[in-house]
Design a protein around this motif. Sequence first.
Motif, PDB file in Angstrom:
ATOM      1  N   ALA A 215       8.817  -9.962   3.398  1.00 21.74           N
ATOM      2  CA  ALA A 215       9.402 -11.067   4.312  1.00 21.74           C
ATOM      3  C   ALA A 215       9.376 -11.193   5.765  1.00 21.74           C
ATOM      4  O   ALA A 215       8.897 -12.224   6.556  1.00 21.74           O
ATOM      5  CB  ALA A 215      11.018 -11.197   3.895  1.00 21.74           C
ATOM      6  N   GLU A 216       9.164  -9.940   6.205  1.00 19.21           N
ATOM      7  CA  GLU A 216       9.141  -9.726   7.711  1.00 19.21           C
ATOM      8  C   GLU A 216       7.575 -10.082   8.245  1.00 19.21           C
ATOM      9  O   GLU A 216       7.242 -10.586   9.189  1.00 19.21           O
ATOM     10  CB  GLU A 216       9.516  -8.294   8.275  1.00 19.21           C
TER      11      GLU A 216
ATOM     12  N   ASP B 206      11.626  -6.891   1.776  1.00 16.95           N
ATOM     13  CA  ASP B 206      12.015  -7.218   3.181  1.00 16.95           C
ATOM     14  C   ASP B 206      10.868  -7.090   4.171  1.00 16.95           C
ATOM     15  O   ASP B 206      10.748  -7.855   4.857  1.00 16.95           O
ATOM     16  CB  ASP B 206      13.258  -6.538   3.475  1.00 16.95           C
ATOM     17  N   GLN B 207       9.976  -5.913   3.836  1.00 19.86           N
ATOM     18  CA  GLN B 207       8.814  -6.047   4.617  1.00 19.86           C
ATOM     19  C   GLN B 207       7.934  -7.074   4.394  1.00 19.86           C
ATOM     20  O   GLN B 207       7.305  -7.585   5.510  1.00 19.86           O
ATOM     21  CB  GLN B 207       8.251  -4.556   4.254  1.00 19.86           C
TER      22      GLN B 207
ATOM     23  N   LYS C  37       7.962  -3.160   0.683  1.00 15.42           N
ATOM     24  CA  LYS C  37       9.287  -3.579  -0.117  1.00 15.42           C
ATOM     25  C   LYS C  37       9.473  -5.216   0.047  1.00 15.42           C
ATOM     26  O   LYS C  37       8.595  -5.569   1.231  1.00 15.42           O
ATOM     27  CB  LYS C  37      10.310  -2.901   0.417  1.00 15.42           C
TER      28      LYS C  37
END
Length: 185
Positions: free
Chosen positions: A58-59, A55-56, A53
């Motif tokens: 981005a992490e 956000d993953q 995803k």
Amino acid sequence: MAVEQLRDICKSRGAQGIIGLSRCFRLMDDNRDRKLDLEEMKLGLQEYGADMKADQVAELFSEIDKDGSGTVSFEEFLRAVRPPLSQDRLDIIDRAFAKMDKTGDGSVTLDDLRGVYSGKEHPDVIDGKKTEDEVLEEFLHSFDTPNKGDGKVSKQEFIDYYTGVSSNIDLDEYFVTMMEKAWQL
């Protein structure tokens, strides 16, 4: 940890996982600056088929972008994604590096190689196309950081090179045997 998730995805693809991802990196790099920004990484990982995803990703990006530059270099990317080396693998890499580093100064130069590696039997030397020093320089360059060649190979560059090789060899015993034979340890 997002890096672990990406490693698992690569591992599930077998020997071609990391290699395929490194090829994909080149495709992700739209402007060919050997760096990825967050958007290039998102699109590239989608193309690679990594089910992550936004956000993953981005992490993952922030984990890899250690210097906070807003881009991830090819070297940062591979160093982060490659699985860590076991102690057995590190030990044999250390032994091979120590064999090459004749002066013991922590880097391998052409002079160090002359005492360890012979290029006399190389086909291009035999045919008179290259000198032995040219062959040795090419050999040395294979361990140097891409696009940052300085004629010296540091221990970290040597470890980085063999970390890449290691990521395609499942068993420690096989890796150790390969290194022993290659370096006559």
